[in-house]
Design an enzyme around this catalytic site. Structure first.
Site, PDB file in Angstrom:
ATOM      1  N   LYS A  82     -14.239  -6.330  -7.564  1.00 60.32           N
ATOM      2  CA  LYS A  82     -13.154  -7.718  -6.407  1.00 60.32           C
ATOM      3  C   LYS A  82     -14.502  -8.415  -6.417  1.00 60.32           C
ATOM      4  CE  LYS A  82     -10.912  -7.298  -1.963  1.00 60.32           C
ATOM      5  NZ  LYS A  82     -10.855  -6.111  -0.866  1.00 60.32           N
ATOM      6  N   SER A 157      -5.998  -6.912   0.834  1.00 63.36           N
ATOM      7  CA  SER A 157      -6.523  -8.127   0.194  1.00 63.36           C
ATOM      8  C   SER A 157      -6.645  -7.955  -1.426  1.00 63.36           C
ATOM      9  CB  SER A 157      -7.271  -8.069   0.951  1.00 63.36           C
ATOM     10  OG  SER A 157      -8.357  -7.733   0.931  1.00 63.36           O
ATOM     11  N   SER A 181      -6.443  -2.043   2.647  1.00 67.77           N
ATOM     12  CA  SER A 181      -7.098  -3.150   1.176  1.00 67.77           C
ATOM     13  C   SER A 181      -6.793  -3.014   0.177  1.00 67.77           C
ATOM     14  CB  SER A 181      -7.695  -4.302   1.710  1.00 67.77           C
ATOM     15  OG  SER A 181      -7.056  -5.444   2.621  1.00 67.77           O
TER      16      SER A 181
END
Ligand code: GLN
Length: 493
Positions: A82, A157, A181
């Site tokens: 990420k 997210s 997330s």
């Protein structure tokens, strides 16, 4: 599975092929690059592709293997990150325009330890800006799509890591979980996602959102892969004083011990809750029955404070983010919008660089922390946090694991909740209590919903640092369901 399906394999399967000399790391790198070329135009999972780096890392790994200098069992198995993790020499934006062009001078500990284990780096993956969101639609750059249905969100997210692992683009990836997330996008895309106990994994080099909640967590196609990845990076780090000094837990050796006699709690307040989609409800009920069939006993637990999790979380997280994001001032990193004086330079930079949701959180957080409101909002939220912690501690006196759906619905449509922040926040109702308490939790796939054919996740949680029990339960369930790794578990993107 034929060797042409390399991109669908788990990290364990790839490691075995590498050890047997049946494939090289370069073969794997080329397979995942070809797959990425194929699906990325539809998926938009990457913020930065690093194909040259991936090829070079893979080549170096093959060289080590030839020389008998393999760094770990997984040396040569690619991984994605990420974009919240800083990577030396590679743009790291945390999904925000304010960090566009920011090239960090060092690697996050998670990245560093992955490299030390020989994992070639397959790019930086998309996310909601500063990890604020539940759909990926708050990214400052692009919207990642769900490989099961390109008109739907992959969750957030960690939208990019979830979509990439689910779509066969990379066998495993790191995300972060502050309020859900990792677990929520894992559920919405049909992969495994874990939020470890707070302090298990160093936060060094993770661009901070809410420091008392943030924790790195893996996305994988199997429970064993998630256990292995945590073993690779967990353990004390002198660069993060909140990282526990304990050495990495041994999660793999007892993972197949079964769950005979394990006590599993079902939360009264969740089981009676409205708003759980029927297709989610029935898959999760089947999952409970399966756990019972495997020898676990199901018991009701009451967590009266659970329903206040969302309110507490959406005060604590914005409060911490308003402090953490103060550092983006146009001086130190990324974007600067020039102006006549320094105050207007800072305010213009922040206005241009931050998206709407980030601005909303900064305002909420600043308000909740300001004199006169601190006791009424932030102080109260912290008290609720303590109540949640106590409720969970009490529950763990009578059960080993707590089970629930990961999210109340399957993946929703792009745009469906963007005009209604509260509806978006409510998607986190089952995931936020555990980070508030600092406990670990995992989302394991339990097949697809009969309503829409989209993946459903089962959430399992355990007391702080009890990841071994968590993984034992998740593994037993995954093996018995026998869905992961089958053609049905692969979206036909
Ligand atoms: N969806 C939650 C939020 O928007 C959780 C985010 C996260 O875990 N990073 O804050």
């Amino acid at each position: 599975m034929s060797i042409t399906d390399l991109h669908w394999m788990t990290a364990h399967e790839l490691a075995d092929l590498l050890a047997a000399g049946d494939v090289s790391s370069v073969d794997i790198a080329e397979a995942v690059i070809a797959r990425t070329e194929d699906v990325e135009p539809k998926l938009d999972a990457f913020l930065t592709r690093t194909d040259d780096r991936l090829r070079a890392d893979a080549k170096a790994s093959d060289e080590r293997r030839r020389n008998g200098e393999t760094r770990s069992r997984f040396d040569g198995v690619p991984i994605g990150y990420k974009d919240v993790f800083v990577t030396k020499g590679i743009q790291s934006t945390s999904g925000s325009r304010i960090l566009e062009g920011f090239i960090p001078p060092y690697d996050a500990t998670v990245v560093d330890r992955g490299t030390a284990a020989g994992l070639p780096l397959h790019g930086k993956l998309n996310m909601d800006e500063f990890a604020m969101g539940s759909s990926g639609e708050n990214s400052g750059f692009k919207v990642t799509r769900n490989p099961w249905d390109l008109e739907r969100v992959p969750g957030g997210s960690s939208s990019g890591p979830a979509a990439a692992v689910a779509a066969g683009v990379v066998p495993w990836a790191w995300g972060t979980d502050t309020g859900g997330s990792v677990r929520q996008p894992a559920a919405l895309t049909g992969v495994v996602g874990v939020k470890p106990t707070y302090g298990r994994i160093s936060r060094f080099g993770m661009i901070a959102f809410a420091s008392s909640l943030d924790q790195a967590g893996p996305f994988t196609r199997s429970v064993k892969d998630a256990a292995a990845l945590i073993e690779i990076v967990a353990g004390g780090d002198r660069n993060d004083s909140t990282c526990l000094p304990e050495s990495a837990p041994d999660l793999l050796s007892g993972i197949d011990a079964g769950i005979d006699g394990m006590r599993i709690g079902l939360i009264k307040e969740v089981e009676n809750a409205e708003g759980i989609a029927p297709g989610v409800r029935s898959r999760v009920d089947e999952a409970y029955a399966r756990l019972e069939k495997l020898g676990a006993t199901l018991e009701e637990v009451s967590l009266p404070s659970f329903e206040h999790g969302i309110s507490a979380y959406y005060l604590v997280a914005p409060a911490e983010c308003s402090a953490n994001l103060a550092r983006f001032d146009g001086v130190r990193y990324g974007l600067r919008v020039d102006a006549d004086d320094i105050v207007s330079m800072m305010s213009k930079t922040r206005d241009a660089g931050f998206g709407d949701e980030v601005k909303r959180r900064i305002m909420l957080g600043t308000y909740a922390l300001s004199a006169g409101y601190y006791d009424a909002y932030y102080g109260k939220a912290q008290k609720v946090r303590t109540l949640i912690m106590r409720d969970l501690e009490r529950a763990y006196e009578s059960v080993d694991v707590i089970a629930s759906p990961t999210a109340p619905t399957t993946a929703f449509r792009l745009g469906e909740k963007t005009d209604d922040p509260l509806a978006m926040y409510l998607n986190d109702v089952f995931t936020v209590p555990y980070p508030l308490a600092g406990n670990g939790a995992v989302s394991v796939p339990c097949g697809t919903s009969a309503d829409d054919g989209l993946p459903v996740g089962l959430q399992l949680a355990a007391a702080a640092l009890d990841e071994p029990t968590l993984f034992r339960a998740a593994y037993a369930f995954e093996q018995d369901l026998a869905w992961a790794g089958t053609p049905e578990s692969r979206p036909s993107i």
